[in-house]
Write a protein that holds these residues in place. Structure first.
Motif, PDB file in Angstrom:
ATOM      1  N   ILE A 196       0.736  -1.662   0.450  1.00 28.99           N
ATOM      2  CA  ILE A 196      -0.336   0.022   0.218  1.00 28.99           C
ATOM      3  C   ILE A 196       1.150   1.158  -0.122  1.00 28.99           C
ATOM      4  O   ILE A 196       0.605   2.313  -1.070  1.00 28.99           O
ATOM      5  N   LEU A 197       1.503   1.664   1.170  1.00 32.84           N
ATOM      6  CA  LEU A 197       2.868   2.361   1.207  1.00 32.84           C
ATOM      7  C   LEU A 197       3.291   2.611  -0.145  1.00 32.84           C
ATOM      8  O   LEU A 197       3.393   3.720  -1.008  1.00 32.84           O
ATOM      9  N   LEU A 198       4.247   1.906  -1.101  1.00 35.40           N
ATOM     10  CA  LEU A 198       5.218   1.855  -2.198  1.00 35.40           C
ATOM     11  C   LEU A 198       3.658   2.701  -3.181  1.00 35.40           C
ATOM     12  O   LEU A 198       3.966   3.022  -4.457  1.00 35.40           O
ATOM     13  N   PHE A 199       2.554   1.755  -3.591  1.00 34.96           N
ATOM     14  CA  PHE A 199       1.844   2.261  -4.411  1.00 34.96           C
ATOM     15  C   PHE A 199       1.131   4.282  -4.155  1.00 34.96           C
ATOM     16  O   PHE A 199       1.020   4.529  -4.838  1.00 34.96           O
ATOM     17  N   ARG A 200       0.881   3.819  -3.028  1.00 43.24           N
ATOM     18  CA  ARG A 200       0.734   5.359  -2.851  1.00 43.24           C
ATOM     19  C   ARG A 200       1.898   6.712  -2.679  1.00 43.24           C
ATOM     20  O   ARG A 200       1.928   7.461  -3.298  1.00 43.24           O
ATOM     21  N   LEU A 201       3.582   5.794  -2.947  1.00 40.70           N
ATOM     22  CA  LEU A 201       4.109   7.216  -2.912  1.00 40.70           C
ATOM     23  C   LEU A 201       4.221   7.515  -4.158  1.00 40.70           C
ATOM     24  O   LEU A 201       4.522   7.936  -5.034  1.00 40.70           O
ATOM     25  N   LEU A 202       3.790   6.006  -4.813  1.00 40.52           N
ATOM     26  CA  LEU A 202       4.308   6.153  -7.049  1.00 40.52           C
ATOM     27  C   LEU A 202       2.857   7.072  -7.091  1.00 40.52           C
ATOM     28  O   LEU A 202       2.957   8.102  -8.197  1.00 40.52           O
ATOM     29  N   VAL A 203       2.196   7.020  -6.664  1.00 41.26           N
ATOM     30  CA  VAL A 203       1.400   7.641  -7.233  1.00 41.26           C
ATOM     31  C   VAL A 203       1.239   8.901  -6.916  1.00 41.26           C
ATOM     32  O   VAL A 203       0.708  10.400  -7.634  1.00 41.26           O
ATOM     33  N   ILE A 204       1.395   9.345  -5.933  1.00 40.07           N
ATOM     34  CA  ILE A 204       1.975  10.322  -5.956  1.00 40.07           C
ATOM     35  C   ILE A 204       3.470  11.626  -6.109  1.00 40.07           C
ATOM     36  O   ILE A 204       3.159  12.637  -5.963  1.00 40.07           O
ATOM     37  N   GLY A 205       4.269  10.991  -6.465  1.00 35.61           N
ATOM     38  CA  GLY A 205       5.278  10.789  -6.515  1.00 35.61           C
ATOM     39  C   GLY A 205       4.781  11.449  -8.655  1.00 35.61           C
ATOM     40  O   GLY A 205       5.142  12.397  -8.800  1.00 35.61           O
ATOM     41  N   LEU A 206       4.334  11.301  -9.146  1.00 34.34           N
ATOM     42  CA  LEU A 206       3.417  11.005 -10.650  1.00 34.34           C
ATOM     43  C   LEU A 206       2.819  12.350  -9.922  1.00 34.34           C
ATOM     44  O   LEU A 206       3.107  12.887 -11.733  1.00 34.34           O
ATOM     45  N   LEU A 207       1.196  11.735  -9.868  1.00 40.15           N
ATOM     46  CA  LEU A 207       1.048  13.296  -9.158  1.00 40.15           C
ATOM     47  C   LEU A 207       1.569  14.583  -8.914  1.00 40.15           C
ATOM     48  O   LEU A 207       1.251  16.018  -9.358  1.00 40.15           O
ATOM     49  N   ALA A 208       2.611  14.641  -7.997  1.00 38.32           N
ATOM     50  CA  ALA A 208       4.159  16.350  -7.975  1.00 38.32           C
ATOM     51  C   ALA A 208       4.731  16.451  -9.585  1.00 38.32           C
ATOM     52  O   ALA A 208       4.182  17.434  -9.723  1.00 38.32           O
ATOM     53  N   ILE A 209       4.717  15.274 -10.236  1.00 34.01           N
ATOM     54  CA  ILE A 209       5.162  15.943 -11.462  1.00 34.01           C
ATOM     55  C   ILE A 209       4.122  16.704 -12.586  1.00 34.01           C
ATOM     56  O   ILE A 209       4.510  17.217 -13.051  1.00 34.01           O
ATOM     57  N   VAL A 210       3.053  15.722 -12.214  1.00 33.43           N
ATOM     58  CA  VAL A 210       1.762  17.047 -12.714  1.00 33.43           C
ATOM     59  C   VAL A 210       1.472  18.360 -12.140  1.00 33.43           C
ATOM     60  O   VAL A 210       1.265  19.443 -13.558  1.00 33.43           O
ATOM     61  N   TRP A 211       1.852  17.737 -11.255  1.00 33.11           N
ATOM     62  CA  TRP A 211       0.775  18.955 -10.444  1.00 33.11           C
ATOM     63  C   TRP A 211       2.655  20.607 -10.766  1.00 33.11           C
ATOM     64  O   TRP A 211       1.637  21.776 -11.031  1.00 33.11           O
ATOM     65  N   LEU A 212       3.699  19.760 -10.402  1.00 34.08           N
ATOM     66  CA  LEU A 212       4.470  21.111 -11.202  1.00 34.08           C
ATOM     67  C   LEU A 212       4.061  21.545 -12.490  1.00 34.08           C
ATOM     68  O   LEU A 212       5.064  22.264 -12.389  1.00 34.08           O
ATOM     69  N   VAL A 213       4.420  20.641 -13.303  1.00 34.51           N
ATOM     70  CA  VAL A 213       3.867  20.936 -14.960  1.00 34.51           C
ATOM     71  C   VAL A 213       2.785  22.222 -15.189  1.00 34.51           C
ATOM     72  O   VAL A 213       2.859  22.953 -15.403  1.00 34.51           O
ATOM     73  N   ILE A 214       1.758  21.518 -14.515  1.00 30.19           N
ATOM     74  CA  ILE A 214       0.423  22.410 -14.316  1.00 30.19           C
ATOM     75  C   ILE A 214       0.506  23.550 -13.782  1.00 30.19           C
ATOM     76  O   ILE A 214       0.616  25.464 -13.763  1.00 30.19           O
TER      77      ILE A 214
END
Length: 240
Positions: free
Chosen positions: A2-20
């Motif tokens: 669960i932890l790994l999945f969440r960290l991966l999703v949050i990491g990807l969203l952080a990149i999208v958030w940065l681009v936006i």
């Protein structure tokens, strides 16, 4: 897992958030609605980390009070997610100048139009407050401040600094207190369900420009007492 999945999703969203965030900042730098747009994106993270945020105050009615000074209790770095629904249109945040050095978040904090407060000396801090008041009056921005100045990290609501009261008084705009239930220790990324967080508001206050230092101090202390009482009330509601 669960932890790994969440960290991966949050990491990807952080990149999208940065681009936006960078895109918004390029096409409309320092626009007063940039912060609102980016924090609305963060409401998605509430579902990813497994918390249900319940807003009890009437957000549409609060919008009618703007511009104003919004104050909230500061618990942890998750505040940017748990309180994302309360960053209203036209609202910018106030933070320490050192925030600009934080990876990803720091540069976005600056480029999206937030206010970086210089606390190196009393004279520089006073000048920074003048900038905040000017931003409210000239650009019709609302200001978000954490009167504790530091994350409480489960220690309850810490003593308040008077800056938010002084700004609201000087600009003669409403003071809007926002309180979140105590969630320190509640969010654990290795479990799916992290419970509920309740956010509510205290009555809007209107302060006189003629307030004395003693009056500002008394209002600051009373505000903290009222927010502590409200948080205790919300903590009881969470348990039900």
């Amino acid at each position: 897992m669960i932890l790994l999945f969440r960290l991966l999703v949050i990491g990807l969203l952080a990149i999208v958030w940065l681009v936006i965030g960078l895109t918004i900042s390029i096409f409309r730098p320092m626009h007063k609605n940039n912060v609102h747009v980016l924090t609305q994106c963060l409401t998605v993270v509430q579902h990813i980390i497994g918390v249900k945020v319940e807003i009890r105050c009437d957000v549409e009615e609060l919008k009618k009070e703007l511009p104003g000074v919004l104050v909230a209790n500061h618990q942890s770095n998750w505040d940017i997610v748990t309180l994302a629904d309360m960053i209203l249109p036209g609202c910018v945040c106030v933070g320490k100048r050192s925030l600009i050095w934080m990876p990803v978040f720091g540069i976005l904090f600056f480029l999206t139009g937030n206010v970086l407060l210089n606390r190196e000396s009393k004279s520089k801090a006073a000048a920074s407050f003048d900038v905040i008041v000017d931003k409210i009056l000239k650009k019709k921005c609302s200001i978000w401040m954490f009167p504790e100045g530091h994350r409480s990290k489960g220690q309850g609501i810490l003593p308040f600094k008077s800056g938010a009261i002084r700004v609201a008084s000087s600009a003669e705009v409403p003071l809007i207190p926002i309180v979140a239930s105590d969630y320190c220790g509640q969010i654990k990324l290795n479990r799916w369900n992290n419970g509920k967080i309740i956010v509510d508001c205290l009555p809007v206050q209107r302060l006189s420009k003629e307030m004395s230092k003693e009056e500002i101090k008394n209002v600051t202390n009373k505000l903290r007492e009222d927010m502590i009482a409200k948080q205790k009330e919300l903590n009881e509601l969470v348990k039900k």
